[in-house]
Scaffold this motif. Structure first.
Motif, PDB file in Angstrom:
ATOM      1  N   LEU A 268     114.815   6.050  25.564  1.00  0.00           N
ATOM      2  CA  LEU A 268     114.674   7.310  25.725  1.00  0.00           C
ATOM      3  C   LEU A 268     115.949   7.739  26.819  1.00  0.00           C
ATOM      4  N   ALA A 269     116.756   8.482  26.700  1.00  0.00           N
ATOM      5  CA  ALA A 269     117.743   8.849  27.643  1.00  0.00           C
ATOM      6  C   ALA A 269     117.910  10.484  27.932  1.00  0.00           C
ATOM      7  N   PRO A 270     118.325  10.851  29.078  1.00  0.00           N
ATOM      8  CA  PRO A 270     118.636  12.264  29.161  1.00  0.00           C
ATOM      9  C   PRO A 270     120.090  12.597  28.693  1.00  0.00           C
ATOM     10  N   VAL A 271     120.047  13.563  28.363  1.00  0.00           N
ATOM     11  CA  VAL A 271     121.370  14.143  27.631  1.00  0.00           C
ATOM     12  C   VAL A 271     121.964  15.208  28.632  1.00  0.00           C
ATOM     13  N   THR A 272     123.156  15.226  29.072  1.00  0.00           N
ATOM     14  CA  THR A 272     123.885  16.248  29.796  1.00  0.00           C
ATOM     15  C   THR A 272     124.745  16.840  28.806  1.00  0.00           C
ATOM     16  N   LEU A 273     124.634  18.125  28.729  1.00  0.00           N
ATOM     17  CA  LEU A 273     125.392  19.000  27.764  1.00  0.00           C
ATOM     18  C   LEU A 273     126.759  19.220  28.584  1.00  0.00           C
ATOM     19  N   ALA A 274     127.918  19.376  27.897  1.00  0.00           N
ATOM     20  CA  ALA A 274     129.141  19.861  28.551  1.00  0.00           C
ATOM     21  C   ALA A 274     129.579  21.042  28.280  1.00  0.00           C
TER      22      ALA A 274
END
Ligand SMILES: O=c1ccn([C@H]2C[C@H](O)[C@@H](COP(=O)(O)OP(=O)(O)OP(=O)(O)O)O2)c(=O)[nH]1
Length: 156
Positions: A123-129
């Motif tokens: 499980l990993a956080p997503v950073t949207l650009a």
């Protein structure tokens, strides 16, 4: 949802009919980064074959997170079993069955039995650009050098 606790994030999981009786993906040790995920089917992966293995589960990952599907290093080392799309990306809005795309880079048939641990889920956080389009980029020491521009693989 159970209380996730301070260092956990709750992820909804739905057992599909053919997932009956299978254990949920789980961490093998207290420090493991990935949860081992089991096959829901008996299948043999022949040399060179790619195959999406059923897990018997569907997920609803919270927005802002993804799950990465990664190979198990033991299977890769001993049998050449890995993922052609590693890390596989499980999107937070995907509601279909989680499948594990395996490839056999070895030279022998690889039989998988229902319940075998075939991969791991991180499980990993997503950073949207958000793009900021410009006419010129700033100068750097690297510039446009890449693909070995700093030298070969020998030690510096
Ligand atoms: O190993 C994988 C990779 C993906 N998926 C599922 C979940 C994911 O959210 C969806 C789409 O994956 P991806 O974005 O990698 O596929 P695509 O080839 O870009 O197709 P799409 O047009 O469906 O996004 O397929 C799996 O079950 N296992």
């Amino acid at each position: 949802m159970p209380d996730a606790g301070p260092d956990r994030v709750g992820v909804q999981i739905k057992r599909l009919a053919h997932g009956e009786g299978l254990a949920l993906p789980s961490y093998a040790t207290s420090g493991a980064a990935g949860m081992d995920v089991l096959s829901a089917e008996d299948v043999t992966i022949t040399p060179g074959m790619r195959y999406p293995v059923e897990t018997g589960f569907a997920l609803a990952i919270p927005q802002g997170y993804e799950i990465q599907v990664r190979p198990r290093s033991g299977l890769a080392l001993k049998h050449g079993i890995t993922l052609p799309n590693t890390p596989g990306t499980i999107d937070s809005d995907y509601r279909g069955e989680l499948k594990i795309l395996l490839i056999n880079h070895g030279d022998a048939d690889f039989p998988i039995a229902r319940g075998d641990r075939i991969a791991q889920l991180v499980l990993a956080p997503v950073t949207l650009a958000v793009w900021g389009e410009v006419g010129e980029l700033d100068d750097t020491a690297r510039g446009s050098g890449g693909f070995g521009s700093t030298g070969g693989h020998a030690g510096l």
